[in-house]
Design a protein around this motif. Structure first.
Motif, PDB file in Angstrom:
ATOM      1  N   ALA A 124     -25.167  93.578  -5.550  1.00 47.49           N
ATOM      2  CA  ALA A 124     -24.604  92.621  -6.504  1.00 47.49           C
ATOM      3  C   ALA A 124     -24.866  93.008  -7.957  1.00 47.49           C
ATOM      4  N   SER A 125     -25.633  94.078  -8.167  1.00 48.53           N
ATOM      5  CA  SER A 125     -26.019  94.446  -9.537  1.00 48.53           C
ATOM      6  C   SER A 125     -24.868  95.004 -10.351  1.00 48.53           C
ATOM      7  N   GLY A 126     -23.881  95.589  -9.664  1.00 42.86           N
ATOM      8  CA  GLY A 126     -22.747  96.173 -10.383  1.00 42.86           C
ATOM      9  C   GLY A 126     -22.964  97.597 -10.835  1.00 42.86           C
ATOM     10  N   GLN A 127     -24.186  98.129 -10.729  1.00 38.64           N
ATOM     11  CA  GLN A 127     -24.466  99.506 -11.124  1.00 38.64           C
ATOM     12  C   GLN A 127     -24.101 100.443  -9.973  1.00 38.64           C
ATOM     13  N   ARG A 128     -23.307 101.453 -10.265  1.00 41.82           N
ATOM     14  CA  ARG A 128     -22.733 102.293  -9.219  1.00 41.82           C
ATOM     15  C   ARG A 128     -23.808 102.958  -8.363  1.00 41.82           C
ATOM     16  N   ALA A 129     -24.792 103.584  -8.982  1.00 40.27           N
ATOM     17  CA  ALA A 129     -25.824 104.293  -8.222  1.00 40.27           C
ATOM     18  C   ALA A 129     -26.592 103.331  -7.320  1.00 40.27           C
ATOM     19  N   ARG A 130     -26.888 102.151  -7.836  1.00 37.15           N
ATOM     20  CA  ARG A 130     -27.629 101.176  -7.046  1.00 37.15           C
ATOM     21  C   ARG A 130     -26.765 100.601  -5.924  1.00 37.15           C
ATOM     22  N   LYS A 131     -25.477 100.445  -6.183  1.00 37.85           N
ATOM     23  CA  LYS A 131     -24.576  99.972  -5.132  1.00 37.85           C
ATOM     24  C   LYS A 131     -24.495 100.982  -3.993  1.00 37.85           C
ATOM     25  N   LEU A 132     -24.424 102.251  -4.327  1.00 38.99           N
ATOM     26  CA  LEU A 132     -24.385 103.286  -3.287  1.00 38.99           C
ATOM     27  C   LEU A 132     -25.651 103.256  -2.440  1.00 38.99           C
ATOM     28  N   LEU A 138     -27.801  99.086   3.862  1.00 34.12           N
ATOM     29  CA  LEU A 138     -27.209  98.058   4.719  1.00 34.12           C
ATOM     30  C   LEU A 138     -26.592  98.666   5.974  1.00 34.12           C
ATOM     31  N   GLY A 139     -26.030  99.862   5.831  1.00 33.17           N
ATOM     32  CA  GLY A 139     -25.489 100.544   6.998  1.00 33.17           C
ATOM     33  C   GLY A 139     -26.577 100.946   7.971  1.00 33.17           C
ATOM     34  N   HIS A 140     -27.684 101.474   7.459  1.00 33.90           N
ATOM     35  CA  HIS A 140     -28.790 101.863   8.339  1.00 33.90           C
ATOM     36  C   HIS A 140     -29.407 100.642   9.018  1.00 33.90           C
ATOM     37  N   LEU A 141     -29.446  99.529   8.303  1.00 35.10           N
ATOM     38  CA  LEU A 141     -30.009  98.306   8.873  1.00 35.10           C
ATOM     39  C   LEU A 141     -29.029  97.583   9.804  1.00 35.10           C
ATOM     40  N   ARG A 142     -27.748  98.016   9.761  1.00 38.44           N
ATOM     41  CA  ARG A 142     -26.692  97.365  10.541  1.00 38.44           C
ATOM     42  C   ARG A 142     -26.669  95.852  10.269  1.00 38.44           C
ATOM     43  N   ASP A 143     -26.653  95.550   8.989  1.00 41.13           N
ATOM     44  CA  ASP A 143     -26.751  94.157   8.542  1.00 41.13           C
ATOM     45  C   ASP A 143     -25.372  93.495   8.581  1.00 41.13           C
ATOM     46  N   ARG A 144     -25.134  92.693   9.585  1.00 49.04           N
ATOM     47  CA  ARG A 144     -23.845  92.031   9.757  1.00 49.04           C
ATOM     48  C   ARG A 144     -23.563  91.053   8.621  1.00 49.04           C
ATOM     49  N   ARG A 145     -24.591  90.525   7.977  1.00 46.67           N
ATOM     50  CA  ARG A 145     -24.384  89.564   6.894  1.00 46.67           C
ATOM     51  C   ARG A 145     -23.691  90.199   5.693  1.00 46.67           C
ATOM     52  N   ALA A 146     -23.736  91.532   5.623  1.00 43.54           N
ATOM     53  CA  ALA A 146     -23.121  92.225   4.489  1.00 43.54           C
ATOM     54  C   ALA A 146     -21.659  92.562   4.738  1.00 43.54           C
ATOM     55  N   TRP A 147     -21.099  92.117   5.851  1.00 39.69           N
ATOM     56  CA  TRP A 147     -19.761  92.553   6.262  1.00 39.69           C
ATOM     57  C   TRP A 147     -18.701  92.294   5.185  1.00 39.69           C
ATOM     58  N   LYS A 148     -18.630  91.081   4.688  1.00 40.01           N
ATOM     59  CA  LYS A 148     -17.592  90.748   3.704  1.00 40.01           C
ATOM     60  C   LYS A 148     -17.781  91.531   2.409  1.00 40.01           C
ATOM     61  N   SER A 149     -19.015  91.662   1.977  1.00 44.28           N
ATOM     62  CA  SER A 149     -19.283  92.410   0.751  1.00 44.28           C
ATOM     63  C   SER A 149     -18.891  93.871   0.917  1.00 44.28           C
ATOM     64  N   LEU A 150     -19.179  94.433   2.079  1.00 45.67           N
ATOM     65  CA  LEU A 150     -18.850  95.836   2.325  1.00 45.67           C
ATOM     66  C   LEU A 150     -17.348  96.045   2.471  1.00 45.67           C
ATOM     67  N   LEU A 151     -16.657  95.073   3.059  1.00 37.24           N
ATOM     68  CA  LEU A 151     -15.192  95.156   3.130  1.00 37.24           C
ATOM     69  C   LEU A 151     -14.590  95.199   1.727  1.00 37.24           C
ATOM     70  N   ALA A 165     -18.896 102.646   2.002  1.00 40.42           N
ATOM     71  CA  ALA A 165     -18.780 101.318   2.597  1.00 40.42           C
ATOM     72  C   ALA A 165     -18.108 101.412   3.964  1.00 40.42           C
ATOM     73  N   LEU A 166     -17.116 102.286   4.086  1.00 40.02           N
ATOM     74  CA  LEU A 166     -16.505 102.533   5.396  1.00 40.02           C
ATOM     75  C   LEU A 166     -17.564 102.989   6.391  1.00 40.02           C
ATOM     76  N   TRP A 167     -18.391 103.950   5.968  1.00 38.81           N
ATOM     77  CA  TRP A 167     -19.457 104.439   6.852  1.00 38.81           C
ATOM     78  C   TRP A 167     -20.375 103.297   7.279  1.00 38.81           C
ATOM     79  N   ALA A 168     -20.787 102.454   6.332  1.00 38.89           N
ATOM     80  CA  ALA A 168     -21.703 101.360   6.642  1.00 38.89           C
ATOM     81  C   ALA A 168     -21.073 100.382   7.634  1.00 38.89           C
ATOM     82  N   LEU A 169     -19.804 100.060   7.444  1.00 39.23           N
ATOM     83  CA  LEU A 169     -19.124  99.132   8.345  1.00 39.23           C
ATOM     84  C   LEU A 169     -19.008  99.711   9.758  1.00 39.23           C
ATOM     85  N   VAL A 170     -18.770 101.015   9.838  1.00 39.09           N
ATOM     86  CA  VAL A 170     -18.708 101.664  11.155  1.00 39.09           C
ATOM     87  C   VAL A 170     -20.062 101.603  11.841  1.00 39.09           C
TER      88      VAL A 170
END
Length: 355
Positions: A124-132, A138-151, A165-170
């Motif tokens: 949510a910070s908006g900084q590109r490096a931190r978002k990556l 979130l992908g490694h944690l398989r956090d389903r709560r992040a689904w909408k944000s990752l979409l 984000a595609l990788w994380a959702l997969v």
């Protein structure tokens, strides 16, 4: 001799130009000193942060290595707020270096320290490096709560952020990701096909049927990339689907179709293009005949040894050598019956196979 104050010096300079030059010089000197001081402060701050990061890594790396080895620590130190970013970078970096069950211990530590909350804040910070960094976590944690944000991130304009984000959702849910993201994937031109194929490789069971089903509905300009992606996933399209695609007249589509011709039902289509005006099509036709051709295709490939394009001759020679029903004597007869260029190419391919 007494020193004069700057005001006394400027007072003695009657010429306005000299006064302006003196003030400019003084201003430049002050600016230079200010910049120098700022650089010193920045350098000291950088060194301080590097020392702090090293201290954090010295504490947590042994614990995370133990978790990787299947021995997660029973008690964990308190992770200070200022150290969270450094820890998450280390945690993600270690995750990226392992695969499979080895990551389970890392996730146990991640859950214990609530890395998910850290990642959501970074996303949510908006900084590109931190978002990556957050997307990877979130992908490694398989956090389903992040689904909408990752979409939302996957649909964004930034190629790096969106493909991660595609990788994380997969990672979170491969089947659901295929259902929701396949249309988006097939529309995007800014994702490297090799990277996407690597992301989908372990999830091809879920993705391949969805992508294959989408092929007949795609516009001609989207077909080459989609077919190359399916080829990268080692997918097999039904012959009737492939046979209907070249009808749109696109050379790029025809090349992609010939690259995927892996069943005998495609022989007639392949044979019909061995004399195509575009040498790239002839090349792929020769290559396909090496995989699915029969004894009737030997004369066709012999004729392609005389092609004006070096690469067509090379693929034709490779195809002839790879045909399982040709004996050594048959190959020798092909060499003797070819022209000088064809014979040279056969000898080159045979020499490559011998090494």
């Amino acid at each position: 001799m007494a020193l004069l104050l700057p005001s006394q010096i400027f007072g003695r300079l009657a010429d306005p130009i000299l006064q302006a030059a003196a003030w400019t010089g003084a201003g430049a000197l002050a600016l230079t000193l200010g910049i120098g001081l700022y650089i010193i402060v920045l350098r000291d701050d950088l060194r301080r942060r590097q020392r702090q990061e090293q201290r954090v890594i010295a504490v947590w790396r042994p614990l995370l290595n133990a978790a990787l080895a299947g021995e997660p620590p029973q008690a964990l130190p308190v992770l200070a707020k200022r150290d969270r970013l450094t820890f998450l970078k280390l945690w993600v970096r270690l995750h990226q270096s392992v695969r499979g069950e080895a990551s389970t211990g890392l996730n146990q530590v991640g859950f214990a320290l609530d890395c998910s909350a850290m990642a959501h804040a970074l996303l949510a910070s908006g900084q590109r490096a931190r978002k990556l960094l957050a997307i990877l976590a979130l992908g490694h944690l398989r956090d389903r709560r992040a689904w909408k944000s990752l979409l939302k991130e996957a649909a964004g304009d930034d190629p790096a952020t969106s493909v991660h984000a595609l990788w994380a959702l997969v990672q979170i849910d491969a089947a659901a990701a295929a259902g929701e993201l396949a249309p988006l994937l097939l529309r995007r031109d800014d994702w490297a096909l090799s990277q996407v194929a690597k992301i989908l490789q372990d999830a091809h069971v879920h993705w391949t049927p969805v992508l294959v089903a989408a092929i007949p509905q795609l516009p001609p300009e989207r077909l080459p990339a989609a077919l190359r992606l399916l080829e990268g996933l080692r997918a097999t399209l039904p012959a009737q689907v492939l046979q209907g695609l070249p009808g749109n007249g696109s050379v790029d589509v025809l090349i992609a179709v010939l690259r995927m011709a892996a069943m005998p039902d495609m022989l007639d289509l392949v044979r019909s293009h061995i004399s195509h005006e575009d040498w790239r099509v002839r090349l792929q036709a020769a290559r396909a005949l090496g995989h699915i051709g029969d004894v009737n295709d030997v004369p066709r490939l012999q004729g392609m040894l005389c092609d004006s394009q070096w690469w067509v001759r090379y693929r034709a020679a490779q195809a002839l050598v790879s045909l399982p029903f040709l004996t050594t004597a048959d190959i020798q007869a092909v060499c003797e019956g070819a022209d000088r260029f064809g014979a040279d190419m056969m000898r080159q391919v045979l020499a490559e196979g011998a090494t």
